[in-house]
Write an enzyme that holds these catalytic residues in place. Structure first.
Site, mmCIF file in Angstrom:
data_model
loop_
_atom_site.group_PDB
_atom_site.id
_atom_site.type_symbol
_atom_site.label_atom_id
_atom_site.label_comp_id
_atom_site.label_asym_id
_atom_site.label_seq_id
_atom_site.Cartn_x
_atom_site.Cartn_y
_atom_site.Cartn_z
ATOM 1 N N SER A 1 3.181 -15.182 24.488
ATOM 2 C CA SER A 1 3.818 -16.061 23.508
ATOM 3 C C SER A 1 2.774 -17.030 22.977
ATOM 4 O O SER A 1 1.611 -17.003 23.400
ATOM 5 C CB SER A 1 4.950 -16.840 24.158
ATOM 6 N N LYS A 2 3.204 -17.887 22.074
ATOM 7 C CA LYS A 2 2.269 -18.838 21.435
ATOM 8 C C LYS A 2 1.503 -19.668 22.460
ATOM 9 O O LYS A 2 0.377 -20.075 22.235
ATOM 10 C CB LYS A 2 3.048 -19.773 20.515
#
Ligand code: GLU
Length: 481
Positions: free
Chosen positions: A251-252
């Protein structure tokens, strides 16, 4: 039957690399099987979907070189290719399910459902929809709808075990009771993903659904709908999860994750394909560096694996260097030139000079940010040596031989400049070395490291005899003086 696969992105933002991998798998499988690669835009979420996101998605696929056989811009016979334009299909089959009592109108509001779920939680009962509207009479439904009461269409989930034969994961069991009655049409009349997906995959004659394993909970719902419609489902292949160093879903938080960001960092499309394909698939001979053309002939679903795939930026970076080396010299130059700022002196130099630069540094170039150092080595008048180099550098500078060589080189370079040379001829460089050895009796480290220090400001680096002839004389003069 010929293979038809689809990539079905929701145009709600920049393409995440998990989705990029899904697109690549679908594309490669279609190519390897002589089938069709279809792009379907899943834009039923009107609030989050955007035309510009769709445009960017299509441009991203083009940049990757994934040619679309059927899609919104190249429609085939199974269109439209945007879900927002396929409403008639969804209404028709929602009605069929309603008519066959496989779906029902549900008037419960979200608040009511949440409140009843809370009560059931306290009693330790199942948290699925409690079935309140499941058996309303046709008359009541008509009366309430005619009276303007809003309703969703809920699918009557069969209470029984479901089994999926997944190409990657083998037998996946979904035990009875996992899924309650779920919404397939919202109150607004907009269909819900799991429903559209089945209708579209069926109507678009999709033979294989290749997507990430995070969709498995959707798959059981989709299997239920296929069964209700008496349609044979496609073959499913769920690709492994992409994880970061901490083994958590990528994820980010793990850094860059969108294709656009990787492109900005100077990753090549070839690298994206080669690297991502290996996160969840392997070559029969465990080969690592492959071109898109090769992959188009050898990709198989059978070699996809289910173990989570670790995303490793350092490895991807290395692979970018490898992919760069697979290009022709002219293509390499085009890529590297594109990485250098438009106003850099590099662009003023002749083609032949640029090719010499490239051949000298190619082995050391993986990404755009590697170039700064190499360019400085050629163009910076006062290159900065690293702090580790400093003590040795000072020691060398203090030697008498270094002073002698410096004066000699300053005179030689001035002479060459006066003669109109812009660069040092290769023979001149070897002449200097011989002179220092034979006439000044300088040898070993004081000679080689000393010359390097005088001419480049550093004491280590690539082949000096190749570096000096491509460094502008003006720069060398500034360094020796
Ligand atoms: N629109 C869904 C997504 O972007 C597609 C899932 C599927 O491939 O069925 O995740």
């Amino acid at each position: 039957m010929s293979v038809r696969v689809r990539f079905a992105p929701s145009p709600t933002g920049s393409m995440h690399i998990g989705n990029v991998r899904t697109a690549i798998y679908n594309y490669l499988f279609a190519k390897a099987q002589g089938g069709e690669f279809i792009v379907r835009i899943e834009d039923t979420d009107l609030v989050r979907s955007g035309q510009e996101f769709e445009q960017n998605l299509l441009l991203d696929l083009k940049w990757l070189g994934l040619e679309i056989d059927e899609g919104p811009e190249t429609p085939g016979e199974y269109g439209p290719y945007r879900q927002s334009e396929r409403g008639d299909f969804y209404s028709k089959y929602a009605q069929q399910l309603l008519d066959h009592r496989q779906a029902f109108y549900c008037f419960c509001s979200e608040e009511e459902i949440a409140q009843r779920r809370e009560e059931r939680r306290e009693k330790g009962e199942s948290l699925h929809y409690d079935g309140r509207c499941r058996h309303l009479s046709d008359d009541e439904v008509k009366r309430r709808r005619d009276g303007g009461e809003g309703a969703v269409v809920r699918f009557l989930a069969p209470q029984k075990d479901f089994h999926l034969k997944d190409v990657v994961r083998g037998d996946v069991a979904f035990p009875d009771g996992m899924i309650g009655d779920f919404v397939i049409m919202r109150e607004s009349g907009m269909p819900v993903y799991n429903f559209c997906c089945v209708i579209d995959d069926w109507k678009m004659k999709i033979t294989h659904v290749i997507r990430g394993e995070d969709h498995l909970p959707n798959t059981v719902r989709q299997l239920m709908i296929y069964q209700a419609l008496e349609v044979t489902p496609p073959i499913f292949a769920h690709a492994s999860l992409l994880v970061g160093e901490d083994r958590q879903k990528l994820s980010k938080r793990h850094g860059v994750t969108s294709l656009a960001a990787f492109r900005d960092l100077s990753f090549l499309p070839q690298t994206m394909i080669n690297y991502l394909v290996l996160l969840g698939w392997s070559h029969p001979d465990e080969r690592v560096i492959m071109s898109k053309d090769e992959l188009e002939t050898i990709f198989t679903l059978e070699r996809m694996h289910k173990a989570p795939a670790l995303f490793d930026l350092a490895k991807m970076r290395w692979m970018n260097g490898q992919q760069l080396k697979l290009l022709s010299p002219e293509e390499q130059l085009k890529v590297v030139t594109g990485w250098i700022k438009a106003d850099h002196q590099f662009h003023q130099e002749k083609h032949q000079w640029q090719m010499s630069f490239l051949s000298l540094f190619l082995d050391k170039i993986e990404m755009e940010d590697d170039l700064t150092d190499h360019l400085d080595l050629i163009f910076a008048t006062a290159p900065v040596a690293s702090s580790e180099e400093q003590p040795e550098l000072e020691e060398l500078n203090a030697l008498e031989s270094t002073g002698q060589m410096r004066s000699y080189l300053a005179a030689e370079l001035s002479r060459l400049k006066q003669q109109g040379s812009e660069f040092v001829p290769v023979e001149a460089f070897s002449g200097w070395t011989s002179y220092f050895k034979q006439e000044l009796k300088i040898k070993g480290k004081p000679l080689f490291k000393g010359m390097r220090l005088i001419l480049t400001g550093r004491i280590s680096g690539g082949d000096l005899s190749a570096l000096v002839p491509i460094t502008p004389i003006d720069v060398l003069l500034a360094r020796v003086s």
